[in-house]
Write a protein that holds these residues in place. Structure first.
Motif, PDB file in Angstrom:
ATOM      1  N   LYS A   5       0.875  -1.127  -0.131  1.00  0.00           N
ATOM      2  CA  LYS A   5      -0.047   0.218   0.156  1.00  0.00           C
ATOM      3  C   LYS A   5       0.748   1.321  -0.098  1.00  0.00           C
ATOM      4  O   LYS A   5       1.988   1.287   0.450  1.00  0.00           O
ATOM      5  N   SER A   6       0.239   2.231  -0.537  1.00  0.00           N
ATOM      6  CA  SER A   6       1.085   3.610  -0.441  1.00  0.00           C
ATOM      7  C   SER A   6       1.284   4.106   0.699  1.00  0.00           C
ATOM      8  O   SER A   6       0.306   4.146   1.624  1.00  0.00           O
ATOM      9  N   THR A   7       2.542   4.791   0.788  1.00  0.00           N
ATOM     10  CA  THR A   7       2.750   5.335   2.245  1.00  0.00           C
ATOM     11  C   THR A   7       2.502   6.730   2.004  1.00  0.00           C
ATOM     12  O   THR A   7       2.540   7.723   3.048  1.00  0.00           O
ATOM     13  N   ASN A   8       2.207   7.227   0.675  1.00  0.00           N
ATOM     14  CA  ASN A   8       1.877   8.650   0.492  1.00  0.00           C
ATOM     15  C   ASN A   8       0.627   8.845  -0.258  1.00  0.00           C
ATOM     16  O   ASN A   8       0.645   9.257  -1.439  1.00  0.00           O
ATOM     17  N   PRO A   9      -0.308   8.299   0.141  1.00  0.00           N
ATOM     18  CA  PRO A   9      -1.744   8.339  -0.605  1.00  0.00           C
ATOM     19  C   PRO A   9      -2.206   9.822  -1.015  1.00  0.00           C
ATOM     20  O   PRO A   9      -1.937  10.754  -0.219  1.00  0.00           O
ATOM     21  N   ASP A  27      -4.455   5.759  -6.206  1.00  0.00           N
ATOM     22  CA  ASP A  27      -3.417   5.763  -5.576  1.00  0.00           C
ATOM     23  C   ASP A  27      -2.741   4.360  -5.827  1.00  0.00           C
ATOM     24  O   ASP A  27      -1.421   4.234  -5.593  1.00  0.00           O
ATOM     25  N   HIS A  28      -3.179   3.470  -6.387  1.00  0.00           N
ATOM     26  CA  HIS A  28      -2.424   2.073  -6.498  1.00  0.00           C
ATOM     27  C   HIS A  28      -3.094   1.573  -8.020  1.00  0.00           C
ATOM     28  O   HIS A  28      -3.873   2.004  -8.696  1.00  0.00           O
ATOM     29  N   PRO A  46       1.894   0.960  -5.239  1.00  0.00           N
ATOM     30  CA  PRO A  46       1.517   2.320  -5.456  1.00  0.00           C
ATOM     31  C   PRO A  46       1.431   2.624  -7.186  1.00  0.00           C
ATOM     32  O   PRO A  46       2.405   2.223  -7.636  1.00  0.00           O
TER      33      PRO A  46
END
Length: 356
Positions: A5-9, A27-28, A46
């Motif tokens: 999962k994105s750490t910076n959505p 985001d992904h 991401p």
């Protein structure tokens, strides 16, 4: 499935009332790589660039195809896909024609549901709103060799979508250019089909038209498609549409319209649609409507036809009079869970199944 999962959505920056379709990405994304004769693990990662070189075979030799589909959010916030099994069948049909390794149903549907579940907040809610989803397959081997690639990527990306092409458009009936030839790749959603359509479309726009109705490559006597859509013609109270072939894409919206028309009791004829018959119907007043259907636009109603220098106006019908408007309304209500689904077309995307 590997989930990163994105750490910076970026979802907090998304404004559902102000965004650009096709340029705003969630985001992904999903990716999966093929090499050594097999597909690897499906990955949800991401969204962002992937490193390739200009020697990538998909760029040089055109082994690339894709699908177009949508996810919808109903008034209660539930999320649905629409007939995804048909997109799965068609992407493999395209892959086979382009000598690309086919993918499994688990890869396709599992990837779709995971992506839509995790990024469901990106799906705008309201009339005409949806998430446009683009599954694609392309050759990635780095080699300038005119042969079948040995490496590929399956990917899924998505962009929020809103209503567009709402105003009627004028279309030119092509009497020179064709979208596809017999024995070619017209029945596949090959990337090159779209590239080949851009120049003739540009010429039509320079003549004052919005789009093209493609005709057959041999004689230009028969309708085939319109722009990137399947085409429908209504003469009196009968709907006519070209039969699918190796030149005409088997559109999922097209198939849905046919089933909805049958349910309404509208007479439909699937077969050759002759240009001269359509022109004659316009002249004698029996041509009521011409329209295109496709995933992105759902329905594009035509206000005029251009043919061999003539500009032929079409009737302006109210939504109550228009078969195109009625069928679009039936379809959208099913897609958005505002009506019963007698066909079993809606597929619920369960929430938080893929949370980590």
């Amino acid at each position: 499935m590997i989930i990163q999962k994105s750490t910076n959505p970026r979802i907090s920056t998304f404004d559902p009332s102000d965004f650009s379709f096709g340029n705003t990405f969630i985001d992904h994304m999903i990716i999966c790589e093929y090499e050594n004769g097999k597909w690897g693990d499906l990955q949800l990662i991401p969204y962002g660039p992937i490193g390739f070189t200009p020697a990538m075979m998909g760029v040089n030799y055109g082994q690339a195809c894709f699908e177009g589909m949508k996810a919808y959010k109903d008034n209660d916030g539930q999320v649905f896909l629409f007939r995804p099994e048909k997109n799965f069948e068609r992407i493999n049909k395209s892959a086979k024609r382009l000598a690309i390794p086919e993918i499994s149903e688990e890869m396709f549907l599992g990837g779709l549901k995971a992506l839509v579940d995790i990024d469901r907040e990106w799906i705008p809610q309201g009339e005409g709103m949806s998430l446009y989803i683009r599954p694609l397959l392309f050759a990635t081997e780095e080699a300038l060799k005119a042969r079948i690639s040995e490496k590929y990527m399956f990917a899924i990306v998505a962009t929020p979508a809103k209503s567009y092409y709402t105003a009627p458009v004028s279309v030119k009936i092509s009497d020179h250019y064709s979208r596809a030839a017999s024995g070619g790749v017209g029945a596949a959603k090959a990337a090159g089909n779209y590239a080949a359509s851009f120049y003739p479309t540009q010429l039509a726009i320079e003549e004052g038209y919005d789009q093209i109705i493609w005709t057959d490559d041999c004689s230009h006597e028969y309708f085939e498609e319109s722009g990137t859509m399947n085409v429908f013609v209504r003469i009196n109270d009968t709907i006519y549409t070209p039969k699918t072939s190796d030149k005409i894409l088997d559109g999922i919206t097209r198939d849905s319209f046919l089933k909805l028309a049958e349910r309404r009791g509208i007479e439909v004829v699937v077969g050759n649609v002759k240009v001269t018959d359509v022109i004659e119907a316009q002249r004698n007043g029996t041509l009521k409507e011409v329209w295109g259907v496709g995933t992105a636009v759902v329905t594009s109603i035509f206000e005029a036809l251009g043919y061999q220098g003539e500009h032929l106006e079409l009737p302006r019908l109210s939504d109550e009079e228009s078969f195109a408007a009625q069928l679009k309304n039936d379809l959208v209500n099913i897609q958005t869970n505002n009506a019963e689904d007698p066909f079993g077309w809606r597929v619920l995307v369960e929430e938080n199944v893929y949370s980590v």
